[in-house]
Enzyme design. Sequence first.
Site, PDB file in Angstrom:
ATOM      1  CB  SER A  86      -0.906   0.019   1.232  1.00  0.00           C
ATOM      2  OG  SER A  86      -1.718  -1.114   1.251  1.00  0.00           O
TER       3      SER A  86
ATOM      4  NE  ARG B 273     -10.579  -8.814  19.532  1.00  0.00           N
ATOM      5  CZ  ARG B 273     -10.886  -9.447  18.414  1.00  0.00           C
ATOM      6  NH1 ARG B 273     -11.256 -10.724  18.439  1.00  0.00           N
ATOM      7  NH2 ARG B 273     -10.847  -8.813  17.271  1.00  0.00           N
TER       8      ARG B 273
ATOM      9  CB  CYS C  19     -17.090  -7.962  13.623  1.00  0.00           C
ATOM     10  SG  CYS C  19     -16.431  -9.479  12.915  1.00  0.00           S
TER      11      CYS C  19
ATOM     12  CG  HIS D 190     -20.915 -10.184  10.916  1.00  0.00           C
ATOM     13  ND1 HIS D 190     -20.527 -10.345   9.600  1.00  0.00           N
ATOM     14  CD2 HIS D 190     -19.756 -10.214  11.637  1.00  0.00           C
ATOM     15  CE1 HIS D 190     -19.209 -10.475   9.535  1.00  0.00           C
ATOM     16  NE2 HIS D 190     -18.728 -10.398  10.755  1.00  0.00           N
TER      17      HIS D 190
HETATM   18  N1  LIG Z   1     -13.236  -7.363   9.137  1.00  0.00           N
HETATM   19  C1  LIG Z   1     -13.926  -7.321  10.273  1.00  0.00           C
HETATM   20  O1  LIG Z   1     -15.168  -7.407  10.276  1.00  0.00           O
HETATM   21  C2  LIG Z   1     -13.202  -7.152  11.586  1.00  0.00           C
HETATM   22  C3  LIG Z   1     -13.967  -6.817  12.726  1.00  0.00           C
HETATM   23  C4  LIG Z   1     -13.336  -6.682  13.974  1.00  0.00           C
HETATM   24  C5  LIG Z   1     -11.969  -6.865  14.070  1.00  0.00           C
HETATM   25  N2  LIG Z   1     -11.262  -7.191  12.948  1.00  0.00           N
HETATM   26  C6  LIG Z   1      -9.817  -7.365  13.106  1.00  0.00           C
HETATM   27  O2  LIG Z   1      -9.177  -6.309  12.391  1.00  0.00           O
HETATM   28  C7  LIG Z   1      -7.930  -6.779  11.891  1.00  0.00           C
HETATM   29  C8  LIG Z   1      -7.847  -6.482  10.395  1.00  0.00           C
HETATM   30  O3  LIG Z   1      -8.863  -7.194   9.723  1.00  0.00           O
HETATM   31  P1  LIG Z   1      -9.395  -6.747   8.289  1.00  0.00           P
HETATM   32  O4  LIG Z   1     -10.635  -7.515   8.064  1.00  0.00           O
HETATM   33  O5  LIG Z   1      -9.432  -5.251   8.201  1.00  0.00           O
HETATM   34  O6  LIG Z   1      -8.236  -7.312   7.352  1.00  0.00           O
HETATM   35  P2  LIG Z   1      -7.750  -6.780   5.919  1.00  0.00           P
HETATM   36  O7  LIG Z   1      -8.865  -6.179   5.172  1.00  0.00           O
HETATM   37  O8  LIG Z   1      -7.019  -7.935   5.350  1.00  0.00           O
HETATM   38  O9  LIG Z   1      -6.714  -5.612   6.278  1.00  0.00           O
HETATM   39  C9  LIG Z   1      -5.500  -5.901   6.898  1.00  0.00           C
HETATM   40  C10 LIG Z   1      -4.633  -4.636   6.985  1.00  0.00           C
HETATM   41  O10 LIG Z   1      -3.378  -5.020   7.526  1.00  0.00           O
HETATM   42  C11 LIG Z   1      -2.350  -4.439   6.726  1.00  0.00           C
HETATM   43  N3  LIG Z   1      -1.122  -5.236   6.731  1.00  0.00           N
HETATM   44  C12 LIG Z   1      -0.940  -6.489   6.288  1.00  0.00           C
HETATM   45  N4  LIG Z   1       0.363  -6.847   6.408  1.00  0.00           N
HETATM   46  C13 LIG Z   1       1.004  -5.793   6.944  1.00  0.00           C
HETATM   47  C14 LIG Z   1       2.353  -5.535   7.296  1.00  0.00           C
HETATM   48  N5  LIG Z   1       3.313  -6.447   7.145  1.00  0.00           N
HETATM   49  N6  LIG Z   1       2.660  -4.312   7.817  1.00  0.00           N
HETATM   50  C15 LIG Z   1       1.711  -3.390   7.962  1.00  0.00           C
HETATM   51  N7  LIG Z   1       0.418  -3.557   7.658  1.00  0.00           N
HETATM   52  C16 LIG Z   1       0.058  -4.757   7.146  1.00  0.00           C
HETATM   53  C17 LIG Z   1      -2.956  -4.436   5.341  1.00  0.00           C
HETATM   54  O11 LIG Z   1      -2.252  -3.543   4.511  1.00  0.00           O
HETATM   55  P3  LIG Z   1      -1.948  -3.949   2.965  1.00  0.00           P
HETATM   56  O12 LIG Z   1      -3.258  -3.784   2.270  1.00  0.00           O
HETATM   57  O13 LIG Z   1      -0.902  -2.982   2.593  1.00  0.00           O
HETATM   58  O14 LIG Z   1      -1.480  -5.377   2.985  1.00  0.00           O
HETATM   59  C18 LIG Z   1      -4.391  -3.991   5.633  1.00  0.00           C
HETATM   60  O15 LIG Z   1      -4.471  -2.580   5.782  1.00  0.00           O
HETATM   61  C19 LIG Z   1      -7.847  -8.273  12.232  1.00  0.00           C
HETATM   62  O16 LIG Z   1      -7.080  -8.442  13.390  1.00  0.00           O
HETATM   63  C20 LIG Z   1      -9.290  -8.652  12.500  1.00  0.00           C
HETATM   64  O17 LIG Z   1      -9.395  -9.718  13.403  1.00  0.00           O
HETATM   65  C21 LIG Z   1     -11.842  -7.312  11.702  1.00  0.00           C
END
Ligand SMILES: NC(=O)c1ccc[n+]([C@@H]2O[C@H](COP(=O)([O-])OP(=O)(O)OC[C@H]3O[C@@H](n4cnc5c(N)ncnc54)[C@H](OP(=O)(O)O)[C@@H]3O)[C@@H](O)[C@H]2O)c1
Length: 344
Positions: A27, A86, A127, A242
């Site tokens: 990114s 958590r 979530c 959800h």
């Molecule tokens: N999705 C949900 O509904 C939800 C709800 C509650 C909590 N969460 C939690 O939120 C977290 C993220 O989930 P998500 O669904 O948003 O995942 P996601 O869409 O895959 O986003 C992951 C993020 O992490 C970044 N990332 C990956 N590798 C990295 C690295 N080496 N260094 C720095 N940044 C890096 C990615 O950047 P790049 O795009 O540059 O790889 C992206 O911005 C997880 O821990 C999840 O459990 C998610």
Amino acid sequence: MLCILQARLALRSLPVTELRCFASERSKGKILRFDGKEVKCEVLAPGCFQGIDIAFFDASDAISKEWSLQAAEAGAWVVDNAAVYRMEKDIPLVVPEVNGELVAAKVKENLKTKLPARGRVIAGPNCSTVQMVVALKPIRDRWGIRRVTVSTYQSVSGAGSAAMTELKQQVSEIIAGREKAPEQSAFSHRIAFNCIPQIGALKGDGFTSEELKLMDETRKILALPGLKISATAVRVPTLIGHAESVHVECERPFDLSEVREALRTQPGVLLQDDPEKGIYPMNVTFPGDPVEGAGGRDFVGVGRVRRDPSVENGLQLWVVSDNLRKGAALNAVQIGELIARHSS
Ligand SMILES: NC(=O)c1ccc[n+]([C@@H]2O[C@H](COP(=O)([O-])OP(=O)(O)OC[C@H]3O[C@@H](n4cnc5c(N)ncnc54)[C@H](OP(=O)(O)O)[C@@H]3O)[C@@H](O)[C@H]2O)c1
């Protein structure tokens, strides 16, 4: 989730003087817009948190483990949406409408005597937990909760942005008559036109990691360590939002109209409960539909409020929310707002 977080920040009352966005090499240089200005995405690197007041972490558990304490050591408050902190006893797990007072207490403690880095970490829940505890809070407060059984219908965005692309690709390929397994998949099975009764790895007693998170986190946030709770988490082929079928056994008898009133006045809840007119919470609706879909909105929709005749003081609810907003980015920004409010 970076874009959603940045959009939530723009719309809320958190006083932001400067926003910096960090992600992976993929990114680097990507442009996000905030407050009419362009923000260039940077790569996480040692020292990058200097001067930051609040750091929101929305990446994998591994990234949080590696970086979030570095941010706290650099002086920032950390709001972490990954699972690593958590269930740690000394770290508050917060849904502001339910237990926001824990953030106020931490900030006040820090103002009195500067807390060690770990003391400035606040965790955001999974979530599927967030939306359920917002709906359960007024029930717990007024009638007490003895037992909860929940089945979830979770959208693919809960597995990250790549999973949304995968569902869209599978749907279009299947419609075009080309059924083939993807080379890499966010899911253990085909998700298009399917329901997968497994989210996360299988753990003890036949439950999955997602189900255990929902059970453990609910007990912690509602401050009911002995709560009897059982969950089944199912991935369904929806994009955002959800849904949950929640059965509650209350400690005391209730009047259904009073339950509806308690839900109607609960901050964060939108009561959508007129099934005769087809009004109940859903992920998405067309414009002009009398029901507002939860996708792209901040509320937790609650409807189909009725007695569960199979048990004394039994209540059934249908709960729907946008997992990327209230389930993640919005909840984190609300925690940030509490930190800012109590710091001044
Ligand atoms: N999705 C949900 O509904 C939800 C709800 C509650 C909590 N969460 C939690 O939120 C977290 C993220 O989930 P998500 O669904 O948003 O995942 P996601 O869409 O895959 O986003 C992951 C993020 O992490 C970044 N990332 C990956 N590798 C990295 C690295 N080496 N260094 C720095 N940044 C890096 C990615 O950047 P790049 O795009 O540059 O790889 C992206 O911005 C997880 O821990 C999840 O459990 C998610």
